[in-house]
Scaffold this motif. Structure first.
Motif, short mmCIF file in Angstrom:
data_model
loop_
_atom_site.label_atom_id
_atom_site.label_comp_id
_atom_site.label_asym_id
_atom_site.label_seq_id
_atom_site.Cartn_x
_atom_site.Cartn_y
_atom_site.Cartn_z
N UNK A 192 0.85 -1.20 0.00
CA UNK A 192 0.00 0.00 0.00
C UNK A 192 0.88 1.25 0.00
N UNK A 193 1.90 1.21 0.84
CA UNK A 193 2.86 2.30 0.93
C UNK A 193 4.25 1.67 0.89
N UNK A 194 4.96 1.94 -0.19
CA UNK A 194 6.24 1.26 -0.40
C UNK A 194 7.33 2.28 -0.65
N UNK A 195 8.43 2.11 0.04
CA UNK A 195 9.63 2.86 -0.33
C UNK A 195 10.76 1.84 -0.41
N UNK A 196 11.32 1.72 -1.59
CA UNK A 196 12.46 0.83 -1.79
C UNK A 196 13.66 1.70 -2.12
N UNK B 126 0.93 3.87 -3.04
CA UNK B 126 2.04 4.81 -3.22
C UNK B 126 3.34 4.01 -3.19
N UNK B 127 4.11 4.11 -4.24
CA UNK B 127 5.36 3.34 -4.33
C UNK B 127 6.50 4.24 -4.76
N UNK C 95 4.89 -2.21 -10.81
CA UNK C 95 3.51 -2.43 -11.25
C UNK C 95 2.61 -1.82 -10.18
N UNK C 96 1.97 -0.73 -10.52
CA UNK C 96 1.25 0.02 -9.50
C UNK C 96 -0.22 0.10 -9.85
N UNK D 32 0.11 5.99 -7.31
CA UNK D 32 1.12 7.03 -7.41
C UNK D 32 2.49 6.39 -7.36
N UNK D 33 3.34 6.76 -8.28
CA UNK D 33 4.69 6.21 -8.27
C UNK D 33 5.73 7.31 -8.22
#
Lengths: 251, 424
Positions: free
Chosen positions: B253-257, B283-284, B277-278, B312-313
């Protein structure tokens, strides 16, 4: 098989009228050639037949086996047997040629209520058709049209046509960019498809292709109208004298 | 008089601190580790979560986006995913803890919890820079993970798959992995949610490649629809070492890599590829900080993003070329397909070059599907929706195919087509 009545069409984006009251009838079993100078609307006509959305038909109708097809999208028209061999086939990176062929064949079969092809049947059909057209099997391992030479692209179009077995084949300047050997192979491919229940429309600038795919009728397209219709002698006359005389007579 | 510079504490910030206090005495670690953790938590308390006013977090305002933190709970795994590639050596963590005794032929496998208890992990419980919120959170809460050591010269043909599995609740893992000189291996790092319910996950992989090592490292993120996933891959690439790093985001759901890469040895080469792939209301953010720090190194970075729905990317890609890193050759591209009017993507490529004899480039494109391609496929009888799916697939498959390893390519393509079937 195909009846175009008083067709008017324009470019959707800017409203430029390209086809201005075109009438054309092509019967089953017939090979019809459409010739004409640059900018007369030949390619536009082929796009409109296939259902390309960049063009807007403002008047007239296109009857295919008696049915008005103007409301159908390109996929629906294809499933009904209309095939356009493109002048400039697009390269689509990432789409494998074999996968594309299989999906196209099976989607058309599905749309017609036929069973899908098994993988071995599919591969056998492709191999046979490719061999007829002297297509190198390595070409089929590449992404669709990517890195194909001009001649390979045209052959790939004819391969698709052979596999999809359409009823109305429209060839848009299939001869452009082909050397004489490739031209013969492509023409043989088209001739092999000729049958009493199938019609072929050959759009070309030159007589050359018509030496190999002999037309029953020849139509001259100019400024979006058919201004002259005749038999194969008309193509020879055009080759000898150019379009000026005929355009002059029509004016 | 004290100036009030900090905004009010959010529910998520309070929950993080509460969660830490609730786990005092329970989190593994000797005295040195406990002090390190306390320092990180203090930083967190004093600075709060980053907002859009912090440059590095400008497009991912964590303070606003992170609404709450689920309580830390015991493992509740109900699913055991098969390895991505048949025959891979599978090592798993469940809810942030290693799963029993594991051994893999040819490599040394240890537990990070042991490093915490012995205190050898303490120096690593630090932040890379002041904006390293992921390092801070992970360092505060990490319980376990695998420590992998690939001996010099080891050629491990069997892929190693690390599965970080979790259900609802929290999971914090760390994977220090070293590849000795000349070692060759493929490692797959997968993050998978195995039950329903909201999870808060952090993970740090700390990878080093010694001279001449050749490594393929693949990160596959398939978190649940409500999960927060904060992950970091720290890499050091040594002399003549080659790293192929592939990241695929297909969940959360909420990703920060974050990818923090130090190209530190002459002749080193990095090939970084990413697929995002969003879909849905997600939010990624993929943030890359890549340093070319010595002469004669090369890298390419290509990201392909597909954004559906209201997703949102973000891609932030910073390439830094140090003053003496002459003859660096670095190329970065970020290509995005926006599939709906409400989809968003922010791309921020940056080059910071101090050397004067380098080749560096970056490009970003944002587009819809090519109408000419769509028309061509439809003209062959392929219905619109199917044709669109084929083109999206093609857009991302192109870079997956670069991996060459057939089993791996097939497995990743399956992840992509499954995702597209659900979202397209």
């Amino acid at each position: 098989m195909l009846e175009i009545r008083n067709l008017h069409a324009r470019i959707a984006e800017d409203g430029t009228e390209i086809i201005r009251g075109l009438n054309l009838t092509v019967k089953a079993g017939e090979v019809a050639a459409i010739m004409g100078p640059n900018g007369s609307g030949k390619s536009t006509l082929s796009y409109i037949l296939s259902g390309r959305e960049d063009y807007e038909v403002t008047e007239g109708e296109i009857l295919y086996n008696g049915e008005n097809i103007l409301e159908l999208d390109p996929a629906e028209r294809a499933a009904k047997g209309i095939f356009l061999a493109f002048q400039y086939p697009v390269e689509i990176p990432g789409v494998a040629t074999m996968q594309f062929l299989k999906v196209a064949m099976n989607e058309q079969r599905k749309a017609r209520g036929e069973a899908e092809l098994s993988t071995p049947d599919f591969i056998r059909k492709v191999k046979e058709a490719a061999a007829e057209l002297k297509i190198n099997p390595d070409m089929l391992k590449r992404p669709l049209n990517v890195g194909f030479s001009g001649g390979e692209k045209k052959r790939a179009e004819i391969l698709q046509m052979a596999l999809l077995e359409p009823k109305l084949c429209v060839l848009d300047e299939t001869d452009s960019g082909l050397d004489i050997d490739a031209l013969k192979i492509v023409a043989d491919g088209v001739n092999a498809l000729k049958s009493p229940d199938r019609a072929v429309i050959v759009i070309t600038h030159y007589q050359r292709l018509l030496d190999y795919i002999v037309p029953d009728t020849v139509h001259v397209l100019y400024k979006g109208q058919i201004i002259r219709t005749g038999d194969k002698e008309l193509a020879l006359e055009l080759e000898a004298n150019g379009y000026a005389d005929i355009i002059g007579q029509a004016a | 008089m004290n100036m009030q510079t900090q905004s009010r504490q959010t529910a998520a910030e309070a929950a993080l601190l509460d969660s830490y206090n609730a786990q005092i005495g329970e989190l593994p670690g000797n005295g040195a580790v406990i002090s390190a953790r306390d320092r990180l938590v203090d930083d967190l308390k004093n600075n709060g979560l980053p907002t859009r006013r912090v440059e590095a977090w400008h497009y991912t305002d964590l303070k606003t986006l992170l609404r709450n933190i689920p309580a830390s709970g015991p493992a509740a795994s109900v699913r055991n995913p098969a390895p991505l590639v048949e025959g891979a050596a599978l090592i798993k963590t469940q809810q942030g803890e290693v799963d029993g005794n594991v051994s893999v032929e040819g490599i040394v496998v240890g537990s990070y919890a042991d490093m915490l208890r012995e205190g050898t992990a303490a120096p690593g419980l630090s932040v890379i820079d002041k904006d390293d919120t992921i390092g801070r959170i992970n360092g505060s809460f990490v319980r376990d993970g695998y420590v992998l050591e690939f001996p010099a010269g080891a050629e491990i043909s069997q892929p190693i798959e690390i599965q970080a599995l979790h259900g609802a609740g929290q999971a914090h893992t760390r994977f220090p992995v070293s590849f000795g000189a000349g070692a060759k291996a493929t490692v797959i790092e997968r993050h998978i949610q195995t039950t329903d319910g909201q999870a808060f996950v952090s993970s740090v992989s700390d990878i080093s490649l010694e001279d001449g090592a050749e490594v393929t490292w693949i990160v596959v993120q398939e978190q649940g629809a409500d999960d927060t996933h904060l992950a970091q891959v720290r890499v050091r690439v040594g002399d003549n070492a080659k790293l192929r790093l592939f990241v695929i985001n297909a969940g959360g759901k909420l990703v920060r890599q974050e990818l923090r890469i130090d190209v530190a040895g002459e002749g080193a080469d990095l090939q970084l590829r990413g697929v995002n792939l969003l879909g849905g209301d997600t939010h990624t953010d993929v943030t890359l900080v890549l340093g070319h720090n010595v002469p004669n190194t090369t890298s390419t970075e290509i990201f392909r993003n597909v954004v559906f729905d209201r997703a949102r990317g973000v891609f932030q890609g910073m390439i830094k070329v140090a003053l003496d890193a002459q003859k660096t050759d670095a190329r970065m591209a970020c290509n995005t397909l926006l599939m709906s009017d409400d989809a968003e993507f922010a791309a921020k490529p940056e080059l910071e070059i101090f050397a004067d004899d380098v080749q560096c480039g970056h490009g970003a494109t944002v587009a819809d599907i090519d109408d000419n391609h769509l028309y061509y496929l439809m003209a062959r009888g392929i219905p619109r929706s199917k044709a669109r799916a084929m083109l999206v697939n093609a857009f991302v498959a192109e870079i997956v195919e670069e991996l060459e390893d057939e089993a791996l390519v097939e497995a990743l393509e399956a992840i992509i087509s499954n995702w597209l079937e659900k979202h397209a």
